[in-house]
Design a protein around this motif. Structure first.
Motif, PDB file in Angstrom:
ATOM      1  N   ALA A  87       0.819  -1.217   0.000  1.00  0.00           N
ATOM      2  CA  ALA A  87       0.000   0.000   0.000  1.00  0.00           C
ATOM      3  C   ALA A  87       0.850   1.263   0.000  1.00  0.00           C
ATOM      4  O   ALA A  87       0.338   2.357  -0.235  1.00  0.00           O
ATOM      5  N   THR A  88       2.162   1.124   0.250  1.00  0.00           N
ATOM      6  CA  THR A  88       3.044   2.298   0.209  1.00  0.00           C
ATOM      7  C   THR A  88       3.596   2.544  -1.194  1.00  0.00           C
ATOM      8  O   THR A  88       4.415   3.425  -1.391  1.00  0.00           O
ATOM      9  N   LYS A  89       3.165   1.712  -2.153  1.00  0.00           N
ATOM     10  CA  LYS A  89       3.646   1.871  -3.536  1.00  0.00           C
ATOM     11  C   LYS A  89       2.572   2.590  -4.352  1.00  0.00           C
ATOM     12  O   LYS A  89       1.378   2.567  -4.009  1.00  0.00           O
ATOM     13  N   LYS A  90       3.013   3.159  -5.459  1.00  0.00           N
ATOM     14  CA  LYS A  90       2.061   3.856  -6.323  1.00  0.00           C
ATOM     15  C   LYS A  90       1.283   2.834  -7.164  1.00  0.00           C
ATOM     16  O   LYS A  90       1.693   2.471  -8.265  1.00  0.00           O
ATOM     17  N   VAL A  91       0.186   2.344  -6.578  1.00  0.00           N
ATOM     18  CA  VAL A  91      -0.758   1.478  -7.297  1.00  0.00           C
ATOM     19  C   VAL A  91      -2.156   1.996  -6.963  1.00  0.00           C
ATOM     20  O   VAL A  91      -2.329   2.757  -6.008  1.00  0.00           O
ATOM     21  N   ASP A  92      -3.140   1.620  -7.757  1.00  0.00           N
ATOM     22  CA  ASP A  92      -4.483   2.152  -7.517  1.00  0.00           C
ATOM     23  C   ASP A  92      -5.180   1.441  -6.370  1.00  0.00           C
ATOM     24  O   ASP A  92      -6.053   2.000  -5.729  1.00  0.00           O
ATOM     25  N   GLU A  93      -4.768   0.185  -6.139  1.00  0.00           N
ATOM     26  CA  GLU A  93      -5.471  -0.618  -5.148  1.00  0.00           C
ATOM     27  C   GLU A  93      -4.592  -1.801  -4.753  1.00  0.00           C
ATOM     28  O   GLU A  93      -3.831  -2.310  -5.570  1.00  0.00           O
ATOM     29  N   VAL A  94      -4.737  -2.234  -3.496  1.00  0.00           N
ATOM     30  CA  VAL A  94      -4.098  -3.482  -3.076  1.00  0.00           C
ATOM     31  C   VAL A  94      -5.206  -4.473  -2.754  1.00  0.00           C
ATOM     32  O   VAL A  94      -6.146  -4.143  -2.027  1.00  0.00           O
ATOM     33  N   LEU A  95      -5.122  -5.661  -3.317  1.00  0.00           N
ATOM     34  CA  LEU A  95      -6.100  -6.714  -3.036  1.00  0.00           C
ATOM     35  C   LEU A  95      -5.459  -7.694  -2.063  1.00  0.00           C
ATOM     36  O   LEU A  95      -4.393  -8.232  -2.343  1.00  0.00           O
ATOM     37  N   ALA A  96      -6.091  -7.898  -0.914  1.00  0.00           N
ATOM     38  CA  ALA A  96      -5.544  -8.810   0.092  1.00  0.00           C
ATOM     39  C   ALA A  96      -6.415 -10.058   0.150  1.00  0.00           C
ATOM     40  O   ALA A  96      -7.631  -9.963   0.353  1.00  0.00           O
ATOM     41  N   LEU A  97      -5.781 -11.207  -0.048  1.00  0.00           N
ATOM     42  CA  LEU A  97      -6.514 -12.464  -0.083  1.00  0.00           C
ATOM     43  C   LEU A  97      -5.957 -13.390   0.989  1.00  0.00           C
ATOM     44  O   LEU A  97      -4.783 -13.753   0.962  1.00  0.00           O
ATOM     45  N   GLU A  98      -6.802 -13.719   1.959  1.00  0.00           N
ATOM     46  CA  GLU A  98      -6.377 -14.671   2.990  1.00  0.00           C
ATOM     47  C   GLU A  98      -7.283 -15.891   2.941  1.00  0.00           C
ATOM     48  O   GLU A  98      -8.502 -15.768   2.817  1.00  0.00           O
ATOM     49  N   HIS A  99      -6.659 -17.053   2.992  1.00  0.00           N
ATOM     50  CA  HIS A  99      -7.427 -18.297   2.984  1.00  0.00           C
ATOM     51  C   HIS A  99      -6.544 -19.359   3.618  1.00  0.00           C
ATOM     52  O   HIS A  99      -5.347 -19.417   3.334  1.00  0.00           O
ATOM     53  N   GLU A 100      -7.119 -20.190   4.458  1.00  0.00           N
ATOM     54  CA  GLU A 100      -6.268 -21.153   5.172  1.00  0.00           C
ATOM     55  C   GLU A 100      -5.556 -22.104   4.207  1.00  0.00           C
ATOM     56  O   GLU A 100      -4.458 -22.577   4.479  1.00  0.00           O
ATOM     57  N   LEU A 101      -6.159 -22.365   3.040  1.00  0.00           N
ATOM     58  CA  LEU A 101      -5.521 -23.270   2.085  1.00  0.00           C
ATOM     59  C   LEU A 101      -4.403 -22.592   1.282  1.00  0.00           C
ATOM     60  O   LEU A 101      -3.734 -23.230   0.489  1.00  0.00           O
ATOM     61  N   LEU A 102      -4.236 -21.274   1.489  1.00  0.00           N
ATOM     62  CA  LEU A 102      -3.136 -20.575   0.823  1.00  0.00           C
ATOM     63  C   LEU A 102      -1.988 -20.282   1.787  1.00  0.00           C
ATOM     64  O   LEU A 102      -0.992 -19.670   1.416  1.00  0.00           O
ATOM     65  N   GLU A 103      -2.136 -20.711   3.048  1.00  0.00           N
ATOM     66  CA  GLU A 103      -1.071 -20.497   4.032  1.00  0.00           C
ATOM     67  C   GLU A 103       0.202 -21.213   3.604  1.00  0.00           C
ATOM     68  O   GLU A 103       1.316 -20.741   3.799  1.00  0.00           O
ATOM     69  N   LYS A 104       0.012 -22.404   3.022  1.00  0.00           N
ATOM     70  CA  LYS A 104       1.138 -23.190   2.517  1.00  0.00           C
ATOM     71  C   LYS A 104       1.015 -23.194   0.999  1.00  0.00           C
ATOM     72  O   LYS A 104      -0.072 -23.359   0.472  1.00  0.00           O
ATOM     73  N   TYR A 105       2.154 -23.036   0.303  1.00  0.00           N
ATOM     74  CA  TYR A 105       2.090 -23.017  -1.154  1.00  0.00           C
ATOM     75  C   TYR A 105       1.760 -24.401  -1.718  1.00  0.00           C
ATOM     76  O   TYR A 105       2.315 -25.416  -1.296  1.00  0.00           O
ATOM     77  N   SER A 106       0.848 -24.424  -2.696  1.00  0.00           N
ATOM     78  CA  SER A 106       0.656 -25.603  -3.542  1.00  0.00           C
ATOM     79  C   SER A 106       0.304 -25.080  -4.920  1.00  0.00           C
ATOM     80  O   SER A 106      -0.360 -24.047  -5.045  1.00  0.00           O
ATOM     81  N   SER A 107       0.773 -25.761  -5.961  1.00  0.00           N
ATOM     82  CA  SER A 107       0.499 -25.257  -7.311  1.00  0.00           C
ATOM     83  C   SER A 107      -1.000 -25.308  -7.591  1.00  0.00           C
ATOM     84  O   SER A 107      -1.561 -24.408  -8.211  1.00  0.00           O
ATOM     85  N   ASP A 108      -1.681 -26.362  -7.102  1.00  0.00           N
ATOM     86  CA  ASP A 108      -3.126 -26.467  -7.330  1.00  0.00           C
ATOM     87  C   ASP A 108      -3.878 -25.338  -6.631  1.00  0.00           C
ATOM     88  O   ASP A 108      -4.750 -24.693  -7.226  1.00  0.00           O
ATOM     89  N   GLY A 109      -3.553 -25.098  -5.383  1.00  0.00           N
ATOM     90  CA  GLY A 109      -4.257 -24.085  -4.603  1.00  0.00           C
ATOM     91  C   GLY A 109      -4.018 -22.685  -5.154  1.00  0.00           C
ATOM     92  O   GLY A 109      -4.957 -21.896  -5.314  1.00  0.00           O
ATOM     93  N   TYR A 110      -2.751 -22.375  -5.452  1.00  0.00           N
ATOM     94  CA  TYR A 110      -2.429 -21.041  -5.945  1.00  0.00           C
ATOM     95  C   TYR A 110      -2.998 -20.813  -7.348  1.00  0.00           C
ATOM     96  O   TYR A 110      -3.472 -19.721  -7.662  1.00  0.00           O
ATOM     97  N   ALA A 111      -2.959 -21.852  -8.193  1.00  0.00           N
ATOM     98  CA  ALA A 111      -3.503 -21.698  -9.550  1.00  0.00           C
ATOM     99  C   ALA A 111      -5.012 -21.483  -9.494  1.00  0.00           C
ATOM    100  O   ALA A 111      -5.559 -20.621 -10.192  1.00  0.00           O
ATOM    101  N   GLU A 112      -5.687 -22.252  -8.649  1.00  0.00           N
ATOM    102  CA  GLU A 112      -7.139 -22.125  -8.544  1.00  0.00           C
ATOM    103  C   GLU A 112      -7.530 -20.746  -7.974  1.00  0.00           C
ATOM    104  O   GLU A 112      -8.448 -20.093  -8.474  1.00  0.00           O
ATOM    105  N   ALA A 113      -6.792 -20.311  -6.947  1.00  0.00           N
ATOM    106  CA  ALA A 113      -7.104 -19.008  -6.345  1.00  0.00           C
ATOM    107  C   ALA A 113      -6.895 -17.884  -7.358  1.00  0.00           C
ATOM    108  O   ALA A 113      -7.741 -17.001  -7.505  1.00  0.00           O
ATOM    109  N   LEU A 114      -5.759 -17.928  -8.078  1.00  0.00           N
ATOM    110  CA  LEU A 114      -5.488 -16.852  -9.034  1.00  0.00           C
ATOM    111  C   LEU A 114      -6.499 -16.874 -10.186  1.00  0.00           C
ATOM    112  O   LEU A 114      -6.930 -15.820 -10.660  1.00  0.00           O
TER     113      LEU A 114
END
Lengths: 259, 324
Positions: B53-80
């Motif tokens: 939020a301290t950078k020059k961008v129009d908006e910051v999107l914050a996404l929290e989900h317990e299944l994203l606490e640990k990286y997995s290609s399936d979880g991150y691909a599905e979320a994105l």
């Protein structure tokens, strides 16, 4: 255990490359082709896995490329111990979009019902590093990339993935799985004389890219291939051995100032 | 928004290449008059959101989900995938990290949109960006254009944009959600670990003498070691030398080894594969000795010598010893 290994023939790393007139590929006539480096490690890993499994199984080598040169790389894999080959015949202009390439491979491999697909993490020519993952998705497989070790388990495979800066991680994937292999995880074997002789009798099934592509189109395309402009000016130090060393010592002492 | 820049969470902090990705997004936004949103996710996403939020961008999107606490290609691909469907960006930008290499192709497969990876430059032609990638062992480059409607996924190679070029600003943070189920994640992961205890810190070395495959064989390693000793330098290496077992992995420079920025990087028989170059291109001076005049290392060298390092290096060591 039925394993597919994707291998690609690429220009040897010492090749002098010349961009062809239409600026979409390189002049192939002067090139020596060889098996893409990480693919040769993927092939070795597939052969090692097959040798460890009690009921053996099958290693199928799959390659896409022109009819003139591609059988050579498939024969090389068969000579090392792969059981049969699938050659997806493709004449220039070659496909460069990893998504479409994956669709072509998926169409070629879907009915085979492989337990495991191994491929090198990226090819030396296109360097996209996407095909193993996208193909796995299209075939409903679990995927992992940059794999440095494999341990086959009952119904799953455990792999060591390379992370950045010297870190690694073990992950377990249910089969079927598509895994991309990092160079260096094993020591690729040389074909034996018996293997070379035996390879001549092994089956290579030829498929045509045109039949597999079935109306699909590329999502991205190459507009122009060229030699990039240098970012830095390089002073080439030339002359006989004594002149070169004298100039280099002078550079280190007076210009870079590290002596 | 038009541009979604996806930031990588590295142990609760922003990955260095995510700052470069923000710089890329700001540049593209300027060139095409577009808006930018930055996505933060993973463990302690709120901390990352505050930094973004301290950078020059129009908006910051914050996404929290317990299944994203640990990286997995399936979880991150599905979320994105879901974030892209909800937010409908035209460009999804990211640094070309190992994590991105693992899950971005999966996103491409799922949304059926192109992923143009490891981009080293872009330019705008007729109001649309053309992306440049390195191909054929980085000896050639190619201009790549999307052939379908947006979005397009683009990753930038390390150091294509500068982290210190990021413009500061004050952006609002918006919390977003995705629908993820544990069954969507096929893989199980164990905690990351460090392969070999890093007994060598090359990152603070003033001079590095680095050895590549061109040294030929293990028996020739002392040729480089003696030069390093004469110069008071640390010994580094490229990956093939480590893979061959000629030097320990703690000496490896590059994307899978250490990143270095010495006053002098002396590359002996190193071809300059991109995986190596990303780890040393911050060096103040690069001197390369290689027998292949077309080796890509000469592209980034300040001084180059085409020749046999086994002839040149012993002479050089001798000459340096005579000086001191």
């Amino acid at each position: 255990m039925k394993i597919a290994v994707l291998v690609k023939q690429v220009p040897g790393s010492e090749s002098a490359l010349r961009v062809s007139a239409e600026e979409h590929w390189v002049e192939e006539s002067a090139l020596d082709f060889e098996m893409n480096e990480s693919d040769s490690y993927a092939l070795e890993e597939a052969l090692l896995i097959k040798e460890k499994v009690a009921d053996g199984g099958e290693v199928v080598v799959v390659s896409m490329g022109p009819a003139e040169r591609t059988p050579k790389v498939i024969r090389e894999a068969l000579a090392k111990g792969a059981d049969r080959g699938i050659h997806i015949q493709e004449e220039p202009p070659y496909e460069t979009d990893p998504f479409l390439i994956s669709e072509i491979f998926a169409a070629a491999l879907r009915d085979e019902q492989f337990d495991l697909i191994l491929s090198g993490l990226q090819s030396a020519d296109l360097a996209a590093g996407q095909t193993g993952v996208i193909l796995g998705e299209f075939l409903g497989m679990s995927t992992a990339t940059l794999v440095m070790a494999t341990e086959l388990q009952d119904g799953s495979i455990k792999v060591k993935r390379e992370l950045e800066s010297g870190w690694s991680q073990w992950i377990t994937l249910p089969l079927p799985a598509s895994i991309t292999i990092q160079s260096g995880l094993n020591q690729p074997r040389y074909p034996s004389l018996r293997g070379i002789m035996g390879a001549k009798k092994k089956e290579i099934k030829a498929l045509s890219k045109a039949d597999l592509i079935a109306g699909s189109a590329a999502l991205q395309s190459w507009e122009r291939l060229y030699i990039h402009k240098k970012e830095k000016r390089t002073e080439m130090i030339e002359g006989d051995l004594n002149q070169v060393v004298t100039r280099l010592v002078n550079v280190l002492r007076t210009e870079i100032k590290v002596l | 928004m038009d541009i979604l820049v996806v930031l990588e969470n590295r142990n609760g902090a922003l990955h260095r290449m995510s700052l470069e990705a923000i710089a890329a997004a700001q540049a593209l936004a300027r060139d095409l008059n577009l808006t930018v949103a930055a996505l933060v996710w993973g463990p302690q996403a709120q901390n990352l959101a505050r930094e973004a939020a301290t950078k020059k961008v129009d908006e910051v999107l914050a996404l929290e989900h317990e299944l994203l606490e640990k990286y997995s290609s399936d979880g991150y691909a599905e979320a994105l995938k879901q974030v892209i469907e909800q937010e409908t960006p035209r460009y999804v930008l990211v640094g070309h990290t190992y994590m991105v290499r693992d899950y971005f192709p999966k996103v491409s497969a799922r949304i059926r949109k192109p992923f143009i990876g490891d981009v080293v430059a872009y330019r705008v032609e007729d109001g649309a960006p053309v992306f440049t990638r390195q191909v054929f062992n980085a000896k050639l480059v190619v201009d790549v254009v999307p052939q379908v409607d947006p979005p397009v996924l683009v990753s930038f190679q390390s150091a294509t944009f500068q982290a210190d070029a990021v413009e500061a600003g004050a952006a609002p943070v918006r919390e977003i959600t995705v629908a993820l189920e544990a069954e969507q994640i096929k893989t199980q992961s164990e905690p990351p670990f460090q392969e070999a205890a890093g007994d060598v810190d090359l990152s603070s070395a003033e001079v590095i003498v680095s050895v590549g495959r061109g040294i030929g064989k293990e028996e020739n390693i002392p040729v480089a070691e003696e030069l390093a000793k004469a110069m008071g330098a640390e010994l580094g290496s490229s990956r093939p030398v480590v893979d061959a077992g000629w030097l320990p992995s703690s000496r490896q420079v590059g994307s899978s080894g250490q990143s270095v920025a010495p006053k002098l990087y002396l590359a002996l028989g190193i071809s300059g594969a991109i995986q190596h170059v990303v780890g040393m291109k911050g060096s103040k001076n690069v001197v390369a000795i290689n027998k292949d005049p077309e080796a890509p290392i000469f592209e980034i060298a300040d001084y180059g010598i085409v020749g046999d390092l086994l002839e040149i290096v012993p002479k050089l060591t001798e000459a340096i010893k005579e000086q001191s």
